[in-house]
Scaffold this active site. Sequence first.
Site, PDB file in Angstrom:
ATOM      1  N   SER A 213      -9.572 -22.948   4.810  1.00 58.70           N
ATOM      2  CA  SER A 213     -10.055 -22.539   6.126  1.00 58.70           C
ATOM      3  C   SER A 213      -9.702 -23.618   7.134  1.00 58.70           C
ATOM      4  CB  SER A 213     -11.571 -22.361   6.060  1.00 58.70           C
ATOM      5  OG  SER A 213     -12.148 -22.566   7.329  1.00 58.70           O
TER       6      SER A 213
ATOM      7  N   GLU B 165      -6.787 -10.343  -1.088  1.00 57.05           N
ATOM      8  CA  GLU B 165      -7.252  -9.585   0.084  1.00 57.05           C
ATOM      9  C   GLU B 165      -6.081  -8.881   0.766  1.00 57.05           C
ATOM     10  OE1 GLU B 165     -10.803 -11.852   2.160  1.00 57.05           O
ATOM     11  OE2 GLU B 165      -9.283 -13.254   1.527  1.00 57.05           O
TER      12      GLU B 165
ATOM     13  N   LYS C  97     -13.674 -24.391   1.811  1.00 56.90           N
ATOM     14  CA  LYS C  97     -13.240 -23.038   1.477  1.00 56.90           C
ATOM     15  C   LYS C  97     -11.964 -22.983   0.642  1.00 56.90           C
ATOM     16  CE  LYS C  97     -14.752 -19.571   2.597  1.00 56.90           C
ATOM     17  NZ  LYS C  97     -14.723 -18.807   3.828  1.00 56.90           N
TER      18      LYS C  97
ATOM     19  N   GLN D 218      15.006  11.341  10.519  1.00 55.83           N
ATOM     20  CA  GLN D 218      15.397   9.935  10.634  1.00 55.83           C
ATOM     21  C   GLN D 218      14.167   9.031  10.463  1.00 55.83           C
ATOM     22  OE1 GLN D 218      18.639   8.689  13.318  1.00 55.83           O
ATOM     23  NE2 GLN D 218      17.059   7.652  14.496  1.00 55.83           N
TER      24      GLN D 218
ATOM     25  N   HIS E 277     -21.893   0.757 -11.255  1.00 53.18           N
ATOM     26  CA  HIS E 277     -22.587   0.601  -9.958  1.00 53.18           C
ATOM     27  C   HIS E 277     -22.617  -0.858  -9.508  1.00 53.18           C
ATOM     28  CE1 HIS E 277     -24.336   4.657 -10.768  1.00 53.18           C
ATOM     29  NE2 HIS E 277     -24.355   4.195 -12.003  1.00 53.18           N
TER      30      HIS E 277
ATOM     31  N   ASN F 247      24.611  14.778   7.535  1.00 55.53           N
ATOM     32  CA  ASN F 247      23.406  15.296   6.876  1.00 55.53           C
ATOM     33  C   ASN F 247      23.463  15.141   5.356  1.00 55.53           C
ATOM     34  OD1 ASN F 247      22.766  15.945   9.448  1.00 55.53           O
ATOM     35  ND2 ASN F 247      22.956  18.165   9.224  1.00 55.53           N
TER      36      ASN F 247
HETATM   37  N1  ARG Z   1      20.593   8.629  11.295  1.00 56.52           N
HETATM   38  C1  ARG Z   1      20.411   9.967  10.852  1.00 56.52           C
HETATM   39  C2  ARG Z   1      19.188  10.013   9.923  1.00 56.52           C
HETATM   40  O1  ARG Z   1      18.827   9.031   9.421  1.00 56.52           O
HETATM   41  C3  ARG Z   1      21.585  10.448  10.090  1.00 56.52           C
HETATM   42  C4  ARG Z   1      21.756  11.915  10.077  1.00 56.52           C
HETATM   43  C5  ARG Z   1      22.080  12.407  11.424  1.00 56.52           C
HETATM   44  N2  ARG Z   1      22.409  13.781  11.413  1.00 56.52           N
HETATM   45  C6  ARG Z   1      22.464  14.511  12.537  1.00 56.52           C
HETATM   46  N3  ARG Z   1      22.758  15.747  12.407  1.00 56.52           N
HETATM   47  N4  ARG Z   1      22.215  13.984  13.711  1.00 56.52           N
HETATM   48  O2  ARG Z   1      18.583  11.045   9.732  1.00 56.52           O
END
Ligand code: ARG
Length: 457
Positions: free
Chosen positions: A278, A291, A284, A323, A157, A111
């Site tokens: 085109s 675009e 064209k 994720q 406009h 994390n």
């Molecule tokens: N692949 C996960 C993400 O991108 C990484 C973190 C995963 N953490 C967990 N507690 N499963 O978020």
Amino acid sequence: MSKKAWGGRFQEESISWVEEFNASIHFDKVLIEEDINGSIAHANMLAAQNIISEDENSQIKSGLLSILDDYNNDKLTFSVSQEDIHMNVEAKLIEKIGAAGGKLHTARSRNDQVATDMHLYVKKEVKAVINSVELLQETIIGLAEKHLDIIMPGYTHLQRAQPILFSHHILTYFWMLERDKSRFNDSLKRIDVSPLGAGAISGTTFNIDRFQTKDELGFEGIYHNSMDAVSDRDYIVETLSNISLTMVHLSRLSEELIFWTTDEANFVTLSDAFTTGSSMMPQKKNPDMAELIRGKSGRTAGHLMSMLMLLKGLPLTYNKDMQEDKEGLFDSLTTIKGSLKIMNGMLGTLTINEEVLEEAVTEDFSNATELADYLVAKGIPFRDSHEIVGKLVLTCINNGIYLKDMSLNEFKAASDVIEEDIYDILSPKVVVNRRISYGSTGTESVKQQLEVAKNHL
Ligand code: ARG
């Protein structure tokens, strides 16, 4: 099926198509460099704090660097059952160096690891975007300087309003981009913050030094709350928002180019390299690049919406929903960098059709305000002069002529204060250059504006 880092409490085998759904390795592999740099900083800190030995640290470092080397030489294969870049790299490390590799994840969670990778990555990418914005601004300045004498119709406009300098028009986009740049720069304060060492949610029992990893990774700031560190995705929302707004600006400019290159306007011609033909109609020459930029601006706005929706119901702290923060962001970054480069190329190579513009501003009524102002200068209240000129315009329309084509007698019949000098006043060049207020389209004002713009770069 390879061994899972979290396999201990599981009894059943994983199912490959569930693993496929769960995995992010297909897209988060672009984080490999940040992941490895983050891990090296983490290991250095663990060694400095005597949590791992110096020898283990140097094994970890050389193992990680050789993994990066393999990646750069296309020799690294990733496995879906290792889910993401973090576990793929760790599994490779253990494969390469054995037991010491298993110590790298001490006092760390995926994390804070993924958050670290993302902060480093977004910082690098936002700086690249700022750089591309600046290159486009330089091209705009070059264009404005080169064509300082070209007058074109200014619109409200999408109806002809008043004549303006082409340079004044194009410099408007310089200022939009200047605000975009300032938003990206400002966001760096919030991107450039280290979450490393927050652990999964609550910090760690190990005596780590979060300030050491922050410094080694070159972060400006540090998260003061471990829960905030792992759950904050504001900087991603902000980046997507800044990208979306910049794309909207590029889209507006694209729309102008598309209009300017129509047979109806024919104000500019795009170079062949930035247009396509085109398959059926031989005549064209389509402004596809403009675009596409206009179209892609919808896509980047969509990614911003996705990210806001992704976050709105999430409780603290990490949830796997997060994720999903990556693909849209990566796509938006690719899109904006590509669009800025294409726009730069398109502006740098276009030709302005000077005669068409000259005719456009001579054969129209965009000098009507000038005549009204002329009457005001001779003491007529603006509302009356507006009425007089409106009637003159109507007469011209009925006779298929323009104000400049009226005889002095006809003018005098409308208002006897009008003199011979009116013909001079009605010429587009005079109309433009009589604009002297700060920020106006008069040549002197635009020159001044150009100087201020250049000082911003
Ligand atoms: N692949 C996960 C993400 O991108 C990484 C973190 C995963 N953490 C967990 N507690 N499963 O978020």
